[in-house]
Design a protein around this motif. Structure first.
Motif, PDB file in Angstrom:
ATOM      1  N   PRO A  49     -15.685-117.026 -33.577  1.00 37.24           N
ATOM      2  CA  PRO A  49     -14.928-116.087 -34.705  1.00 37.24           C
ATOM      3  C   PRO A  49     -13.495-116.659 -34.894  1.00 37.24           C
ATOM      4  O   PRO A  49     -13.093-117.625 -34.008  1.00 37.24           O
ATOM      5  CB  PRO A  49     -14.863-114.858 -34.005  1.00 37.24           C
ATOM      6  CG  PRO A  49     -15.798-114.798 -33.053  1.00 37.24           C
ATOM      7  CD  PRO A  49     -15.944-115.942 -32.668  1.00 37.24           C
ATOM      8  N   PRO A  50     -13.165-116.989 -36.247  1.00 37.84           N
ATOM      9  CA  PRO A  50     -11.946-117.538 -36.587  1.00 37.84           C
ATOM     10  C   PRO A  50     -10.754-116.895 -35.954  1.00 37.84           C
ATOM     11  O   PRO A  50     -10.880-115.735 -35.759  1.00 37.84           O
ATOM     12  CB  PRO A  50     -11.959-117.405 -38.014  1.00 37.84           C
ATOM     13  CG  PRO A  50     -12.633-116.338 -38.261  1.00 37.84           C
ATOM     14  CD  PRO A  50     -13.835-116.196 -37.255  1.00 37.84           C
ATOM     15  N   SER A  51      -9.927-117.790 -35.468  1.00 43.32           N
ATOM     16  CA  SER A  51      -8.518-117.258 -35.025  1.00 43.32           C
ATOM     17  C   SER A  51      -7.630-117.446 -35.581  1.00 43.32           C
ATOM     18  O   SER A  51      -6.519-117.082 -35.334  1.00 43.32           O
ATOM     19  CB  SER A  51      -8.510-117.476 -33.264  1.00 43.32           C
ATOM     20  OG  SER A  51      -8.560-118.962 -33.189  1.00 43.32           O
ATOM     21  N   GLY A  52      -7.438-118.370 -36.555  1.00 40.72           N
ATOM     22  CA  GLY A  52      -6.254-118.831 -37.308  1.00 40.72           C
ATOM     23  C   GLY A  52      -6.449-118.702 -38.755  1.00 40.72           C
ATOM     24  O   GLY A  52      -6.734-117.387 -38.923  1.00 40.72           O
ATOM     25  N   SER A  53      -6.423-119.751 -39.514  1.00 37.88           N
ATOM     26  CA  SER A  53      -6.629-119.509 -41.082  1.00 37.88           C
ATOM     27  C   SER A  53      -8.102-119.214 -41.303  1.00 37.88           C
ATOM     28  O   SER A  53      -8.876-119.519 -40.511  1.00 37.88           O
ATOM     29  CB  SER A  53      -6.081-120.660 -41.781  1.00 37.88           C
ATOM     30  OG  SER A  53      -6.853-121.767 -41.272  1.00 37.88           O
ATOM     31  N   PHE A  54      -8.185-118.453 -42.247  1.00 35.65           N
ATOM     32  CA  PHE A  54      -9.506-118.161 -42.621  1.00 35.65           C
ATOM     33  C   PHE A  54      -9.807-118.440 -44.388  1.00 35.65           C
ATOM     34  O   PHE A  54      -9.103-118.180 -45.052  1.00 35.65           O
ATOM     35  CB  PHE A  54      -9.818-116.505 -42.592  1.00 35.65           C
ATOM     36  CG  PHE A  54     -11.019-116.071 -42.866  1.00 35.65           C
ATOM     37  CD1 PHE A  54     -12.498-116.457 -42.196  1.00 35.65           C
ATOM     38  CD2 PHE A  54     -11.342-115.440 -43.970  1.00 35.65           C
ATOM     39  CE1 PHE A  54     -13.770-115.955 -42.523  1.00 35.65           C
ATOM     40  CE2 PHE A  54     -12.774-115.187 -44.403  1.00 35.65           C
ATOM     41  CZ  PHE A  54     -13.789-115.214 -43.794  1.00 35.65           C
ATOM     42  N   THR A  55     -11.125-119.313 -44.455  1.00 37.58           N
ATOM     43  CA  THR A  55     -11.166-119.441 -45.664  1.00 37.58           C
ATOM     44  C   THR A  55     -12.514-118.676 -46.334  1.00 37.58           C
ATOM     45  O   THR A  55     -13.567-118.564 -45.667  1.00 37.58           O
ATOM     46  CB  THR A  55     -11.705-121.133 -45.897  1.00 37.58           C
ATOM     47  OG1 THR A  55     -10.793-121.927 -45.243  1.00 37.58           O
ATOM     48  CG2 THR A  55     -12.082-121.483 -47.279  1.00 37.58           C
ATOM     49  N   PRO A  56     -12.237-117.965 -47.311  1.00 35.77           N
ATOM     50  CA  PRO A  56     -13.343-117.089 -47.783  1.00 35.77           C
ATOM     51  C   PRO A  56     -14.542-117.818 -47.923  1.00 35.77           C
ATOM     52  O   PRO A  56     -14.690-119.091 -48.340  1.00 35.77           O
ATOM     53  CB  PRO A  56     -12.838-116.339 -49.368  1.00 35.77           C
ATOM     54  CG  PRO A  56     -11.323-116.545 -49.121  1.00 35.77           C
ATOM     55  CD  PRO A  56     -11.123-117.968 -48.241  1.00 35.77           C
ATOM     56  N   TYR A  57     -15.631-117.309 -47.750  1.00 34.43           N
ATOM     57  CA  TYR A  57     -17.167-117.789 -48.049  1.00 34.43           C
ATOM     58  C   TYR A  57     -17.223-118.660 -49.237  1.00 34.43           C
ATOM     59  O   TYR A  57     -17.605-119.787 -49.143  1.00 34.43           O
ATOM     60  CB  TYR A  57     -18.100-116.845 -48.030  1.00 34.43           C
ATOM     61  CG  TYR A  57     -19.544-117.499 -47.679  1.00 34.43           C
ATOM     62  CD1 TYR A  57     -20.052-117.992 -46.568  1.00 34.43           C
ATOM     63  CD2 TYR A  57     -20.260-117.620 -48.983  1.00 34.43           C
ATOM     64  CE1 TYR A  57     -21.240-118.489 -46.516  1.00 34.43           C
ATOM     65  CE2 TYR A  57     -21.586-117.980 -49.027  1.00 34.43           C
ATOM     66  CZ  TYR A  57     -22.177-118.883 -47.660  1.00 34.43           C
ATOM     67  OH  TYR A  57     -23.377-119.137 -47.692  1.00 34.43           O
ATOM     68  N   GLU A  58     -16.808-118.039 -50.446  1.00 34.96           N
ATOM     69  CA  GLU A  58     -17.111-118.622 -51.665  1.00 34.96           C
ATOM     70  C   GLU A  58     -16.068-119.714 -52.015  1.00 34.96           C
ATOM     71  O   GLU A  58     -16.308-120.658 -53.051  1.00 34.96           O
ATOM     72  CB  GLU A  58     -16.874-117.648 -52.659  1.00 34.96           C
ATOM     73  CG  GLU A  58     -15.536-116.783 -52.806  1.00 34.96           C
ATOM     74  CD  GLU A  58     -15.099-115.621 -51.861  1.00 34.96           C
ATOM     75  OE1 GLU A  58     -14.011-115.031 -51.879  1.00 34.96           O
ATOM     76  OE2 GLU A  58     -16.135-115.424 -51.405  1.00 34.96           O
ATOM     77  N   ASP A  59     -15.207-120.117 -51.154  1.00 30.97           N
ATOM     78  CA  ASP A  59     -14.174-121.153 -51.368  1.00 30.97           C
ATOM     79  C   ASP A  59     -14.576-122.532 -50.167  1.00 30.97           C
ATOM     80  O   ASP A  59     -13.890-123.208 -50.509  1.00 30.97           O
ATOM     81  CB  ASP A  59     -12.746-120.803 -50.893  1.00 30.97           C
ATOM     82  CG  ASP A  59     -12.327-119.913 -51.938  1.00 30.97           C
ATOM     83  OD1 ASP A  59     -12.757-119.713 -53.217  1.00 30.97           O
ATOM     84  OD2 ASP A  59     -11.435-119.021 -51.795  1.00 30.97           O
ATOM     85  N   LEU A  60     -15.478-122.037 -49.306  1.00 30.79           N
ATOM     86  CA  LEU A  60     -15.766-123.269 -48.419  1.00 30.79           C
ATOM     87  C   LEU A  60     -16.607-124.320 -49.193  1.00 30.79           C
ATOM     88  O   LEU A  60     -17.196-124.317 -50.085  1.00 30.79           O
ATOM     89  CB  LEU A  60     -17.025-122.814 -47.440  1.00 30.79           C
ATOM     90  CG  LEU A  60     -16.635-121.669 -46.349  1.00 30.79           C
ATOM     91  CD1 LEU A  60     -17.725-121.004 -45.717  1.00 30.79           C
ATOM     92  CD2 LEU A  60     -15.491-122.368 -45.678  1.00 30.79           C
ATOM     93  N   THR A  61     -16.409-125.657 -48.503  1.00 36.12           N
ATOM     94  CA  THR A  61     -16.985-126.608 -49.176  1.00 36.12           C
ATOM     95  C   THR A  61     -17.840-127.368 -48.120  1.00 36.12           C
ATOM     96  O   THR A  61     -17.580-126.981 -46.778  1.00 36.12           O
ATOM     97  CB  THR A  61     -15.918-127.804 -49.444  1.00 36.12           C
ATOM     98  OG1 THR A  61     -15.234-128.328 -48.383  1.00 36.12           O
ATOM     99  CG2 THR A  61     -14.951-127.503 -50.373  1.00 36.12           C
TER     100      THR A  61
END
Length: 123
Positions: A49-61
């Protein structure tokens, strides 16, 4: 030779704490081609699970997710070397199958050419 990495599927946890649509697994594939030859290698990579910054699913590349894979145990250089070796083995096979030396090879069968007869038109 062309090497192409792709993410084929993402497994997502709908909620993780206050986050939504958290990627937990990526299925990847590495394809290689050279002329009519090809090789491939595929696998999956799981993430904590992410512990720092998180990129929303729709913004992933795709590049971002591949970066996660490389930093979580997917050995990019080793996999590309494997795909390259697959192609090189097709071009110059390290092992071949020969006819058994004690089994006679049948002689080639000669076939006479087929003649085509055309009727002459009647006058």
């Amino acid at each position: 030779m062309t090497i192409l990495w792709i993410i084929e599927r993402l497994l997502v946890k709908p909620t993780e704490g206050s986050l939504t649509d958290v990627v937990i697994t990526a299925d990847w594939r590495c394809n290689g081609t050279q002329d009519q030859y090809s090789g491939t290698c595929y696998g999956s990579c799981s993430f904590q699970p992410p512990s720092g910054s998180f990129t929303p699913y729709e913004d992933l590349t795709q590049e971002q997710v591949l970066g996660w894979c490389y930093s979580n145990g997917v050995d990019q250089a080793a996999i590309e070397a494997n795909v390259t070796q697959q192609i090189e083995n097709q071009i110059d096979p390290p092992v071949v199958t020969l006819p058994l030396p004690w089994v006679p090879v049948p002689p080639p069968v000669l076939v006479a050419p087929i003649e085509t007869v055309v009727d002459a038109p009647s006058a």
